[in-house]
Design an enzyme around this catalytic site. Structure first.
Site, PDB file in Angstrom:
ATOM      1  N   ARG A  58      46.226  42.814  42.618  1.00  0.00           N
ATOM      2  CA  ARG A  58      46.711  44.177  42.796  1.00  0.00           C
ATOM      3  C   ARG A  58      47.798  44.559  41.805  1.00  0.00           C
ATOM      4  O   ARG A  58      47.771  45.631  41.212  1.00  0.00           O
ATOM      5  CB  ARG A  58      47.285  44.360  44.213  1.00  0.00           C
ATOM      6  CG  ARG A  58      46.252  44.621  45.246  1.00  0.00           C
ATOM      7  CD  ARG A  58      46.740  44.112  46.570  1.00  0.00           C
ATOM      8  NE  ARG A  58      46.797  42.660  46.527  1.00  0.00           N
ATOM      9  CZ  ARG A  58      45.760  41.882  46.798  1.00  0.00           C
ATOM     10  NH1 ARG A  58      44.625  42.399  47.159  1.00  0.00           N
ATOM     11  NH2 ARG A  58      45.857  40.577  46.704  1.00  0.00           N
ATOM     12  N   THR A  59      48.792  43.711  41.658  1.00  0.00           N
ATOM     13  CA  THR A  59      49.946  44.108  40.867  1.00  0.00           C
ATOM     14  C   THR A  59      49.544  44.323  39.407  1.00  0.00           C
ATOM     15  O   THR A  59      49.839  45.345  38.807  1.00  0.00           O
ATOM     16  CB  THR A  59      51.080  43.075  40.996  1.00  0.00           C
ATOM     17  OG1 THR A  59      51.334  42.876  42.386  1.00  0.00           O
ATOM     18  CG2 THR A  59      52.351  43.556  40.315  1.00  0.00           C
ATOM     19  N   LYS A  87      52.206  25.399  25.443  1.00  0.00           N
ATOM     20  CA  LYS A  87      52.578  24.609  24.266  1.00  0.00           C
ATOM     21  C   LYS A  87      54.063  24.271  24.285  1.00  0.00           C
ATOM     22  O   LYS A  87      54.585  23.689  23.338  1.00  0.00           O
ATOM     23  CB  LYS A  87      52.277  25.397  22.981  1.00  0.00           C
ATOM     24  CG  LYS A  87      50.828  25.786  22.819  1.00  0.00           C
ATOM     25  CD  LYS A  87      50.665  26.509  21.479  1.00  0.00           C
ATOM     26  CE  LYS A  87      49.321  27.198  21.368  1.00  0.00           C
ATOM     27  NZ  LYS A  87      49.313  28.176  20.278  1.00  0.00           N
ATOM     28  N   ARG A 108      55.339  38.638  35.781  1.00  0.00           N
ATOM     29  CA  ARG A 108      55.281  37.853  37.024  1.00  0.00           C
ATOM     30  C   ARG A 108      55.415  36.391  36.670  1.00  0.00           C
ATOM     31  O   ARG A 108      54.767  35.903  35.737  1.00  0.00           O
ATOM     32  CB  ARG A 108      53.971  38.067  37.769  1.00  0.00           C
ATOM     33  CG  ARG A 108      53.808  37.058  38.902  1.00  0.00           C
ATOM     34  CD  ARG A 108      52.684  37.368  39.824  1.00  0.00           C
ATOM     35  NE  ARG A 108      52.959  38.567  40.610  1.00  0.00           N
ATOM     36  CZ  ARG A 108      52.186  38.982  41.603  1.00  0.00           C
ATOM     37  NH1 ARG A 108      51.104  38.305  41.935  1.00  0.00           N
ATOM     38  NH2 ARG A 108      52.504  40.070  42.283  1.00  0.00           N
ATOM     39  N   HIS A 136      60.137  41.188  44.628  1.00  0.00           N
ATOM     40  CA  HIS A 136      58.940  41.880  44.144  1.00  0.00           C
ATOM     41  C   HIS A 136      59.219  43.380  44.317  1.00  0.00           C
ATOM     42  O   HIS A 136      58.664  44.034  45.185  1.00  0.00           O
ATOM     43  CB  HIS A 136      57.743  41.416  44.979  1.00  0.00           C
ATOM     44  CG  HIS A 136      56.394  41.788  44.433  1.00  0.00           C
ATOM     45  ND1 HIS A 136      56.222  42.714  43.432  1.00  0.00           N
ATOM     46  CD2 HIS A 136      55.154  41.349  44.760  1.00  0.00           C
ATOM     47  CE1 HIS A 136      54.912  42.807  43.179  1.00  0.00           C
ATOM     48  NE2 HIS A 136      54.248  42.005  43.977  1.00  0.00           N
TER      49      HIS A 136
HETATM   50  C1  NCD Z   1      52.251  39.456  47.112  1.00  0.00           C
HETATM   51  C2  NCD Z   1      53.014  38.617  46.108  1.00  0.00           C
HETATM   52  O1  NCD Z   1      52.501  38.346  45.026  1.00  0.00           O
HETATM   53  O2  NCD Z   1      54.142  38.288  46.429  1.00  0.00           O
HETATM   54  N1  NCD Z   1      51.070  40.004  46.594  1.00  0.00           N
HETATM   55  C3  NCD Z   1      51.145  41.256  46.052  1.00  0.00           C
HETATM   56  O3  NCD Z   1      51.692  41.470  44.998  1.00  0.00           O
HETATM   57  N2  NCD Z   1      50.602  42.251  46.765  1.00  0.00           N
HETATM   58  C4  NCD Z   1      52.042  38.838  48.415  1.00  0.00           C
HETATM   59  C5  NCD Z   1      51.475  37.468  48.496  1.00  0.00           C
HETATM   60  O4  NCD Z   1      51.103  36.847  47.499  1.00  0.00           O
HETATM   61  O5  NCD Z   1      51.379  36.992  49.624  1.00  0.00           O
END
Ligand code: NCD
Length: 309
Positions: A58-59, A87, A108, A136
């Site tokens: 999703r992100t 590397k 991320r 997040h």
């Molecule tokens: C979440 C995350 O990556 O923290 N996912 C997201 O971005 N919707 C939740 C998760 O991984 O449980």
């Protein structure tokens, strides 16, 4: 509210209430303007680098879609194995190079604090797409947007947070995001996955009540919003048993009916055993709409930090 152009988005605490409201209003403008022609070239000529060193659906995809729908371009690292980190390149070096190729970076990482490290070295905006168990922030903003849409307001709501409150970064950021709106937080978690002291302290410093409900059913009966989360298996400390923890709290239709729960049901996704599929058909099941709202909020953020709005 000062300008957001050029700003990093590392943690939700970077924003005051006026800024949070501005982001939500801008997201609403994006949603309402989606079909208007000028929206499709607001960010023409800008490039987003989506650097994802941990799995994401999703992100990453909603950031990429948001950028493309505003006319911008996207380059991406979809997994750590395809980047030069394998590397032995340092994150700082990698960010210093990527910023030559893009105008904004979403990052991320499995490491807590990675976004801050990147923001320190980069001169272009860094948007934290999740840093380990820490934060997040863009998820929290789309969660706020969803709550406001589903409940009609943000002030004074009772929000039950259920599941892995220790390792779930979406929980940490959402609690922080809600503080200006004076919620009552009902934490529901097994002892091993309890909300860390730091977040309880932040709530109490903001005069926000964290009240432990007598039971999961009690939380269901009283909350305006139920925020379900999965047990973060990949982040559990050693000695903690996933097999038993995953069944600690499971929300299904029977529980909702039994408790006459009218709350909006949210989940950052991915969902596992904690949220039964028989909930999906209920009008209060908001989690797919929630994921969809990611587009508007991420468009707003990209537009604001790039000075396109
Ligand atoms: C979440 C995350 O990556 O923290 N996912 C997201 O971005 N919707 C939740 C998760 O991984 O449980």
């Amino acid at each position: 509210v000062g300008s957001m152009t050029g700003r990093d988005i590392v943690a939700i605490s970077d924003f005051n209430r006026a800024e949070l409201d501005l982001i939500l209003e801008t997201a609403l403008r994006c949603e309402l303007g989606a079909s208007k022609r000028h929206f499709s070239h607001l960010l023409q000529g800008s490039i987003l680098a989506a650097v994802f060193l941990e799995p994401s659906t999703r992100t990453r995809l909603s950031f990429e879609s948001a950028m493309q729908r505003l006319g911008g371009g996207v380059i991406s690292v979809a997994e750590a194995l395809s980047s030069s980190l394998v590397k032995g390149e340092s994150l700082s070096d990698m960010i210093r190079v990527i910023e030559q190729y893009a105008d904004v970076i979403t990052l991320r990482s499995p490491e807590k604090g990675a976004a801050l490290v990147a923001a320190d070295v980069a001169s272009i905006p860094i948007i934290n797409g999740g840093d380990g168990t820490h934060e997040h922030p863009t998820q929290a903003l789309l969660d706020l947007y969803t709550i406001k849409k589903e409940r009609g307001r943000l002030d004074g709501l009772t929000v039950a947070m259920v599941g892995d409150l220790k390792n779930g970064r979406t929980v940490h950021s959402l609690i922080q995001a809600l503080l200006p709106y004076k919620p009552t937080i009902l934490p529901v978690a097994p002892e091993e996955l309890a909300l860390p002291e730091e977040w309880v302290r932040r709530a109490s410093e903001a005069n926000v009540h964290v009240e432990h409900p007598a039971s999961f059913d009690d939380a269901l009966a009283h909350a305006d919003v139920i925020y379900m989360t999965r047990v973060q298996r990949e982040r559990l400390s050693s000695g903690v048993d996933y097999a038993t923890l995953q069944y600690s709290y499971r929300l299904d239709r029977a529980a909702i009916e039994r408790t006459r729960c009218t709350a909006s049901i949210m989940h950052p996704l991915p969902r596992l055993t904690e949220l039964a599929e028989d909930v999906d058909v209920l009008p209060t099941a908001a989690y797919i709409r929630q994921a969809g709202n990611g587009i508007w909020v991420r468009q707003a953020l990209l537009g604001l930090v790039l000075g396109g709005f």
